[in-house]
Design a protein around this motif. Sequence first.
Motif, short mmCIF file in Angstrom:
data_model
loop_
_atom_site.label_atom_id
_atom_site.label_comp_id
_atom_site.label_asym_id
_atom_site.label_seq_id
_atom_site.Cartn_x
_atom_site.Cartn_y
_atom_site.Cartn_z
N ARG A 229 0.83 -1.21 0.00
CA ARG A 229 0.00 0.00 0.00
C ARG A 229 0.87 1.26 0.00
NH1 ARG A 229 -5.08 -2.06 3.84
NH2 ARG A 229 -5.61 -3.80 2.46
N LEU A 230 1.03 1.91 1.13
CA LEU A 230 1.75 3.18 1.16
C LEU A 230 3.14 3.07 0.58
CD1 LEU A 230 1.86 6.14 1.95
CD2 LEU A 230 2.41 5.44 4.28
N SER A 231 3.91 2.07 0.99
CA SER A 231 5.31 1.99 0.55
C SER A 231 5.46 1.58 -0.90
CB SER A 231 6.08 1.03 1.45
OG SER A 231 5.60 -0.28 1.32
N SER A 232 4.38 1.15 -1.57
CA SER A 232 4.49 0.65 -2.94
C SER A 232 4.93 1.73 -3.93
CB SER A 232 3.15 0.07 -3.40
OG SER A 232 2.14 1.07 -3.46
N ALA A 233 4.80 3.01 -3.57
CA ALA A 233 5.15 4.09 -4.49
C ALA A 233 6.50 4.72 -4.18
CB ALA A 233 4.07 5.17 -4.44
N PHE A 234 7.26 4.12 -3.25
CA PHE A 234 8.51 4.74 -2.82
C PHE A 234 9.64 3.71 -2.84
CE2 PHE A 234 4.96 6.88 -0.80
CZ PHE A 234 5.21 8.21 -1.09
N GLY A 235 10.81 4.16 -3.26
CA GLY A 235 11.96 3.28 -3.35
C GLY A 235 12.57 2.97 -2.00
N ASP A 236 13.54 2.05 -1.99
CA ASP A 236 14.15 1.59 -0.74
C ASP A 236 14.90 2.70 -0.01
OD1 ASP A 236 13.18 -0.95 -1.11
OD2 ASP A 236 15.04 -1.76 -1.94
N GLU A 237 15.30 3.76 -0.72
CA GLU A 237 16.04 4.84 -0.07
C GLU A 237 15.14 5.73 0.77
OE1 GLU A 237 14.41 6.63 -3.83
OE2 GLU A 237 15.17 4.66 -3.16
N ILE A 238 13.84 5.55 0.64
CA ILE A 238 12.86 6.36 1.38
C ILE A 238 12.26 5.50 2.48
CG2 ILE A 238 10.67 7.62 1.19
CD1 ILE A 238 11.44 8.18 -1.75
N ARG A 239 12.31 5.99 3.70
CA ARG A 239 11.78 5.22 4.85
C ARG A 239 10.28 5.44 4.95
NH1 ARG A 239 13.28 2.67 9.48
NH2 ARG A 239 11.99 2.96 11.35
N VAL A 240 9.54 4.35 5.04
CA VAL A 240 8.09 4.40 5.20
C VAL A 240 7.70 3.63 6.46
CG1 VAL A 240 5.85 3.87 4.18
CG2 VAL A 240 7.75 4.58 2.70
N SER A 241 7.02 4.29 7.36
CA SER A 241 6.51 3.67 8.59
C SER A 241 5.00 3.81 8.56
CB SER A 241 7.07 4.38 9.82
OG SER A 241 8.48 4.45 9.78
N GLY A 242 4.28 2.71 8.79
CA GLY A 242 2.83 2.83 8.62
C GLY A 242 2.04 1.80 9.37
N LYS A 243 0.73 1.96 9.25
CA LYS A 243 -0.23 0.99 9.79
C LYS A 243 -1.40 0.88 8.83
CE LYS A 243 -1.97 -2.08 12.25
NZ LYS A 243 -2.47 -2.61 10.96
N THR A 244 -1.65 -0.32 8.36
CA THR A 244 -2.74 -0.57 7.44
C THR A 244 -4.05 -0.78 8.20
OG1 THR A 244 -2.22 -2.92 7.50
CG2 THR A 244 -1.28 -1.64 5.68
N GLY A 245 -5.15 -0.75 7.46
CA GLY A 245 -6.46 -1.10 7.99
C GLY A 245 -7.29 -1.71 6.87
N THR A 246 -7.95 -2.83 7.16
CA THR A 246 -8.69 -3.55 6.12
C THR A 246 -9.99 -4.10 6.68
OG1 THR A 246 -6.57 -4.28 5.18
CG2 THR A 246 -8.56 -5.37 4.38
N LEU A 247 -11.08 -3.81 5.99
CA LEU A 247 -12.38 -4.42 6.26
C LEU A 247 -13.07 -4.59 4.92
CD1 LEU A 247 -13.51 -2.38 9.39
CD2 LEU A 247 -13.11 -4.85 9.33
N TRP A 248 -14.30 -5.08 4.93
CA TRP A 248 -15.03 -5.29 3.69
C TRP A 248 -15.22 -3.95 2.96
CZ3 TRP A 248 -16.09 -7.58 8.34
CH2 TRP A 248 -16.04 -8.98 8.37
N GLY A 249 -14.58 -3.81 1.79
CA GLY A 249 -14.70 -2.58 1.02
C GLY A 249 -13.95 -1.41 1.59
N VAL A 250 -13.08 -1.64 2.55
CA VAL A 250 -12.30 -0.58 3.20
C VAL A 250 -10.82 -0.91 3.06
CG1 VAL A 250 -11.72 0.53 5.40
CG2 VAL A 250 -14.11 -0.01 4.85
N ARG A 251 -10.04 0.05 2.57
CA ARG A 251 -8.59 -0.08 2.43
C ARG A 251 -7.96 1.20 2.94
NH1 ARG A 251 -10.07 -4.30 1.31
NH2 ARG A 251 -9.28 -5.90 -0.08
N ASN A 252 -7.10 1.11 3.96
CA ASN A 252 -6.50 2.30 4.56
C ASN A 252 -5.01 2.10 4.78
OD1 ASN A 252 -9.21 3.12 4.96
ND2 ASN A 252 -9.22 2.37 7.07
N GLU A 253 -4.31 3.22 4.88
CA GLU A 253 -3.00 3.22 5.53
C GLU A 253 -2.69 4.63 6.00
OE1 GLU A 253 1.49 1.44 5.48
OE2 GLU A 253 0.14 0.92 3.85
N ALA A 254 -2.11 4.69 7.20
CA ALA A 254 -1.61 5.95 7.75
C ALA A 254 -0.17 5.73 8.15
CB ALA A 254 -2.44 6.38 8.96
#
Length: 300
Positions: A229-254
């Motif tokens: 999700r969030l980190s899929s658009a950033f290369g390894d040189e960029i640090r991504v820290s996150g938390k996903t959220g998933t339910l029926w029809g719901v896709r999140n990341e902060a």
Amino acid sequence: MSSEQAPAEPAKSIRAVFDAADVDGYLHVRELDGDGEVEYQGDAPVVLASVFKIPIALEYARQAADGRLDRAGRHLVTDADREGDGIGTDGCRHDVEMSARDLTHMMMTMSDNAATDVMLRLVGRENVRATLDELGCRDTSVTGCKELFASVMLDLGIDPTAADAQEKMAALTPDQCRGLRVRDPERTASTTPREITKLLAAIWRDEAGPAEACAEVREIMGRQIWPHRLSSAFGDEIRVSGKTGTLWGVRNEAGVVEYPDGKRYAVGVFLRSESMGFRLPRADAAIGLAARTAIDHLRG
């Protein structure tokens, strides 16, 4: 720049990302070391799903830093905490004993629901609420995982103790899923994209509690195992820290995106999809792409 001053172009580009993925999207991105921000429906109430685990992790770290909670203290995850078909300790068949720190690690890195319920019980829901209020995050709420899924069973009229309960859950139709209260921000744990980036900014600026506590939350969030999700658009040189959220029809990341030049950006992206499937690769990728679109605008 404020959201009112932001030119239409980033909002148009972000909407195009969401439209291409066939989702309704809600986004807020803010600079952590400046005043810049980009938003798209950033003040709309949104379902948190497992993103609500961030405030629980923060409360754990605050109590540990203050000496109110022993990081190494051992706690048992039992059948009473498990759904039995999840990940981490939630999918274990036998009781598991872990430290408070490691339960928090499991809760945040792989979104272990049983570990979450143990930690929420340990730190106290009322203390999580008080901390959110102290930080000005009054529109952000939390719930227990078993409580959340019990509401699903109740909505569907399924007896959770019945032998065929899991079979019935697996056979849910899209129409049944759409009416679940866990998809309604007025009836489940919720926030706004702007408020979740406010919380993240406080953690990354050492303003959400003792510096030791904020650093521990950052370290644990940096170990999340989901790269789609969030980190899929950033290369390894960029640090991504996150938390996903998933339910029926719901896709999140902060989370927070940190560039090699030292610039940092708090991100909240929340999606709603008409598809109730749990594999939605276009929606997952849209979270990273929308965040990258907003950050590229801020970076000029």
